[in-house]
Design a protein around this motif. Structure first.
Motif, PDB file in Angstrom:
ATOM      1  N   HIS A  85      -5.360   2.545  11.706  1.00 42.78           N
ATOM      2  CA  HIS A  85      -5.898   1.189  11.537  1.00 42.78           C
ATOM      3  C   HIS A  85      -5.680   0.640  10.126  1.00 42.78           C
ATOM      4  O   HIS A  85      -6.580   0.089   9.500  1.00 42.78           O
ATOM      5  CB  HIS A  85      -7.399   1.154  11.878  1.00 42.78           C
ATOM      6  CG  HIS A  85      -7.726   1.790  13.185  1.00 42.78           C
ATOM      7  ND1 HIS A  85      -7.208   1.346  14.384  1.00 42.78           N
ATOM      8  CD2 HIS A  85      -8.509   2.862  13.490  1.00 42.78           C
ATOM      9  CE1 HIS A  85      -7.657   2.107  15.371  1.00 42.78           C
ATOM     10  NE2 HIS A  85      -8.443   3.038  14.850  1.00 42.78           N
ATOM     11  N   THR A  86      -4.472   0.837   9.639  1.00 45.71           N
ATOM     12  CA  THR A  86      -4.134   0.317   8.313  1.00 45.71           C
ATOM     13  C   THR A  86      -2.967  -0.647   8.424  1.00 45.71           C
ATOM     14  O   THR A  86      -2.239  -0.663   9.425  1.00 45.71           O
ATOM     15  CB  THR A  86      -3.795   1.465   7.339  1.00 45.71           C
ATOM     16  OG1 THR A  86      -3.623   0.936   6.036  1.00 45.71           O
ATOM     17  CG2 THR A  86      -2.516   2.174   7.758  1.00 45.71           C
ATOM     18  N   GLN A  87      -2.781  -1.440   7.399  1.00 46.56           N
ATOM     19  CA  GLN A  87      -1.747  -2.463   7.414  1.00 46.56           C
ATOM     20  C   GLN A  87      -1.236  -2.691   5.992  1.00 46.56           C
ATOM     21  O   GLN A  87      -1.986  -2.571   5.027  1.00 46.56           O
ATOM     22  CB  GLN A  87      -2.332  -3.763   7.981  1.00 46.56           C
ATOM     23  CG  GLN A  87      -1.302  -4.811   8.369  1.00 46.56           C
ATOM     24  CD  GLN A  87      -1.962  -6.009   9.022  1.00 46.56           C
ATOM     25  OE1 GLN A  87      -2.609  -6.813   8.337  1.00 46.56           O
ATOM     26  NE2 GLN A  87      -1.823  -6.124  10.335  1.00 46.56           N
ATOM     27  N   ASP A 112       0.858  -1.194   0.000  1.00 45.81           N
ATOM     28  CA  ASP A 112       0.000   0.000   0.000  1.00 45.81           C
ATOM     29  C   ASP A 112       0.889   1.237   0.000  1.00 45.81           C
ATOM     30  O   ASP A 112       1.427   1.632   1.023  1.00 45.81           O
ATOM     31  CB  ASP A 112      -0.905  -0.016   1.234  1.00 45.81           C
ATOM     32  CG  ASP A 112      -1.868   1.173   1.265  1.00 45.81           C
ATOM     33  OD1 ASP A 112      -1.784   2.035   0.359  1.00 45.81           O
ATOM     34  OD2 ASP A 112      -2.677   1.237   2.200  1.00 45.81           O
ATOM     35  N   THR A 113       1.043   1.829  -1.147  1.00 39.40           N
ATOM     36  CA  THR A 113       1.873   3.041  -1.244  1.00 39.40           C
ATOM     37  C   THR A 113       1.031   4.315  -1.201  1.00 39.40           C
ATOM     38  O   THR A 113       1.568   5.410  -1.265  1.00 39.40           O
ATOM     39  CB  THR A 113       2.694   3.018  -2.547  1.00 39.40           C
ATOM     40  OG1 THR A 113       1.804   2.897  -3.667  1.00 39.40           O
ATOM     41  CG2 THR A 113       3.685   1.868  -2.546  1.00 39.40           C
ATOM     42  N   LYS A 114      -0.296   4.152  -1.063  1.00 42.01           N
ATOM     43  CA  LYS A 114      -1.191   5.301  -0.979  1.00 42.01           C
ATOM     44  C   LYS A 114      -1.321   5.781   0.466  1.00 42.01           C
ATOM     45  O   LYS A 114      -1.281   6.978   0.748  1.00 42.01           O
ATOM     46  CB  LYS A 114      -2.564   4.951  -1.546  1.00 42.01           C
ATOM     47  CG  LYS A 114      -3.562   6.101  -1.469  1.00 42.01           C
ATOM     48  CD  LYS A 114      -4.901   5.694  -2.053  1.00 42.01           C
ATOM     49  CE  LYS A 114      -5.922   6.837  -1.933  1.00 42.01           C
ATOM     50  NZ  LYS A 114      -7.242   6.445  -2.490  1.00 42.01           N
ATOM     51  N   ASN A 115      -1.483   4.830   1.385  1.00 41.95           N
ATOM     52  CA  ASN A 115      -1.692   5.168   2.784  1.00 41.95           C
ATOM     53  C   ASN A 115      -0.427   5.052   3.627  1.00 41.95           C
ATOM     54  O   ASN A 115      -0.458   5.316   4.828  1.00 41.95           O
ATOM     55  CB  ASN A 115      -2.777   4.270   3.385  1.00 41.95           C
ATOM     56  CG  ASN A 115      -4.119   4.496   2.731  1.00 41.95           C
ATOM     57  OD1 ASN A 115      -4.533   5.634   2.489  1.00 41.95           O
ATOM     58  ND2 ASN A 115      -4.817   3.400   2.412  1.00 41.95           N
ATOM     59  N   TRP A 116       0.684   4.662   2.975  1.00 44.39           N
ATOM     60  CA  TRP A 116       1.957   4.521   3.691  1.00 44.39           C
ATOM     61  C   TRP A 116       3.043   5.306   2.965  1.00 44.39           C
ATOM     62  O   TRP A 116       3.151   5.252   1.738  1.00 44.39           O
ATOM     63  CB  TRP A 116       2.368   3.052   3.782  1.00 44.39           C
ATOM     64  CG  TRP A 116       1.518   2.273   4.739  1.00 44.39           C
ATOM     65  CD1 TRP A 116       0.285   1.750   4.501  1.00 44.39           C
ATOM     66  CD2 TRP A 116       1.841   1.960   6.088  1.00 44.39           C
ATOM     67  NE1 TRP A 116      -0.195   1.121   5.610  1.00 44.39           N
ATOM     68  CE2 TRP A 116       0.738   1.222   6.612  1.00 44.39           C
ATOM     69  CE3 TRP A 116       2.931   2.200   6.908  1.00 44.39           C
ATOM     70  CZ2 TRP A 116       0.715   0.748   7.915  1.00 44.39           C
ATOM     71  CZ3 TRP A 116       2.917   1.726   8.207  1.00 44.39           C
ATOM     72  CH2 TRP A 116       1.814   1.016   8.710  1.00 44.39           C
ATOM     73  N   LEU A 117       3.844   5.999   3.758  1.00 48.15           N
ATOM     74  CA  LEU A 117       4.966   6.762   3.213  1.00 48.15           C
ATOM     75  C   LEU A 117       6.249   6.005   3.542  1.00 48.15           C
ATOM     76  O   LEU A 117       6.615   5.852   4.708  1.00 48.15           O
ATOM     77  CB  LEU A 117       5.003   8.164   3.822  1.00 48.15           C
ATOM     78  CG  LEU A 117       6.043   9.139   3.261  1.00 48.15           C
ATOM     79  CD1 LEU A 117       5.802   9.383   1.772  1.00 48.15           C
ATOM     80  CD2 LEU A 117       6.015  10.457   4.034  1.00 48.15           C
ATOM     81  N   ILE A 118       6.911   5.495   2.508  1.00 53.87           N
ATOM     82  CA  ILE A 118       8.167   4.751   2.658  1.00 53.87           C
ATOM     83  C   ILE A 118       9.280   5.632   2.113  1.00 53.87           C
ATOM     84  O   ILE A 118       9.292   5.955   0.925  1.00 53.87           O
ATOM     85  CB  ILE A 118       8.130   3.416   1.884  1.00 53.87           C
ATOM     86  CG1 ILE A 118       6.824   2.657   2.167  1.00 53.87           C
ATOM     87  CG2 ILE A 118       9.357   2.582   2.201  1.00 53.87           C
ATOM     88  CD1 ILE A 118       6.655   2.208   3.577  1.00 53.87           C
ATOM     89  N   GLN A 119      10.222   6.014   2.979  1.00 49.34           N
ATOM     90  CA  GLN A 119      11.248   6.982   2.576  1.00 49.34           C
ATOM     91  C   GLN A 119      12.651   6.450   2.850  1.00 49.34           C
ATOM     92  O   GLN A 119      12.951   5.989   3.960  1.00 49.34           O
ATOM     93  CB  GLN A 119      11.064   8.304   3.326  1.00 49.34           C
ATOM     94  CG  GLN A 119       9.807   9.074   2.939  1.00 49.34           C
ATOM     95  CD  GLN A 119       9.682  10.352   3.735  1.00 49.34           C
ATOM     96  OE1 GLN A 119       9.674  10.327   4.969  1.00 49.34           O
ATOM     97  NE2 GLN A 119       9.585  11.477   3.034  1.00 49.34           N
ATOM     98  N   ALA A 120      13.494   6.520   1.832  1.00 49.64           N
ATOM     99  CA  ALA A 120      14.928   6.234   1.975  1.00 49.64           C
ATOM    100  C   ALA A 120      15.686   7.503   1.610  1.00 49.64           C
ATOM    101  O   ALA A 120      15.149   8.401   0.959  1.00 49.64           O
ATOM    102  CB  ALA A 120      15.341   5.083   1.057  1.00 49.64           C
TER     103      ALA A 120
END
Length: 276
Positions: free
Chosen positions: A95-97, A71-79
């Motif tokens: 409450h997301t996973q 889920d790249t809409k509700n999660w921000l993954i940053q490097a």
């Protein structure tokens, strides 16, 4: 959403009374970082909180190469822009996973289940240190990287080109210095020669002696004898035989000799360097 808690009678009219539902308590942070053991077959749960950043830290010497998230809409993954061992994960809604896979520059892969824990008794992870528990993964970490970023590849290419230029310039500079040293030595060589030796010319003719001289390192004899003479150096009145090389009538001795003599049979030709 409102919850009905009772009734109130007022002015002959019956009213339903209600109050708002208590707001959900935000997640609390774990005040200690967590260390997890990872292998190729494990999936590690990471507890997160909405709008809070959790930092994942790979083993030393490993860097994040590629990430895959469900889920790249509700999660921000940053490097970071420059590859490092750090990766930040942040849920944008409660409450997301989702799942997350990290492929490192050493070819290891780590899998995670990211879950947002607002309203839960579990604290969220602020920082998680990942350790490789698998022997193969540990061996991969010790080996050279198998994946590098485009930026690293370009930087390595530039560094290699720069090193090549510097090496070429260094060789050229060394060649230039060597050429200059040879030319300088040639120019100064005549001034290094000393011809001030004396000997009995009549005896010298009998052994074919023509000239004696030295430079600042060697002593030379020009002679054309019928029989090669023995050469002695005399120091403190004591003679000692000296080795030499002979080529085309030129005797070369690898040291400076001030006095001595040439001997052929019973004939002895004494020589002496004149004092300046």
């Amino acid at each position: 959403m409102k919850k009905l808690i009772g009734t109130v009678f007022c002015g002959g009219v019956l009213f339903a009374a209600s109050i708002p539902k208590p707001a959900e308590q935000p997640a609390k942070a774990d005040d200690k970082s967590r260390v997890v053991q990872a292998s190729e077959k494990t999936v590690i749960t990471i507890r997160t909180a909405v709008l809070e950043s959790t930092l994942l830290t790979l083993p030393e010497n490993e860097k994040v190469a590629i990430t895959f998230a469900g889920d790249t809409k509700n999660w921000l993954i940053q490097a970071t822009k420059v590859p490092t061992r750090y990766l930040s994960v942040k849920p944008m809604v409660a409450h997301t996973q989702t799942n997350l896979h990290i492929i490192t520059d050493h070819g290891n892969d780590y899998s995670f289940l990211l879950t947002e824990v607002s309203g839960s008794a579990d604290p969220y992870d602020v920082k998680v240190f990942i350790e490789a528990a698998d022997k193969k993964m540990q061996e991969n970490i010790q080996a050279p990287p198998v994946m590098i970023s485009a930026e690293e590849s370009e930087r390595a290419k530039r560094e290699a080109e720069q090193a090549k230029k510097e090496a070429t310039a260094s060789v050229q500079a060394a060649q230039t210095r060597a050429t200059a040293d040879v030319e300088a030595y040639r120019e100064s060589y005549p001034s290094r020669l000393t011809f001030g030796y004396t000997w009995d010319k009549s005896k010298g003719e009998k052994v074919g002696l023509q000239e004696i001289w030295n430079d600042d390192k060697f002593t030379y004899f020009r002679a054309k004898p019928n029989e090669a003479p023995a050469l002695y150096e005399v120091k403190d009145g004591k003679p000692s035989i000296i080795n030499f090389t002979l080529k085309d009538g030129l005797y070369t001795i690898d040291k400076l000799i001030d006095s001595g003599y040439l001997a052929v049979g019973k004939l002895q030709v004494n020589f002496q360097k004149a004092a300046r």
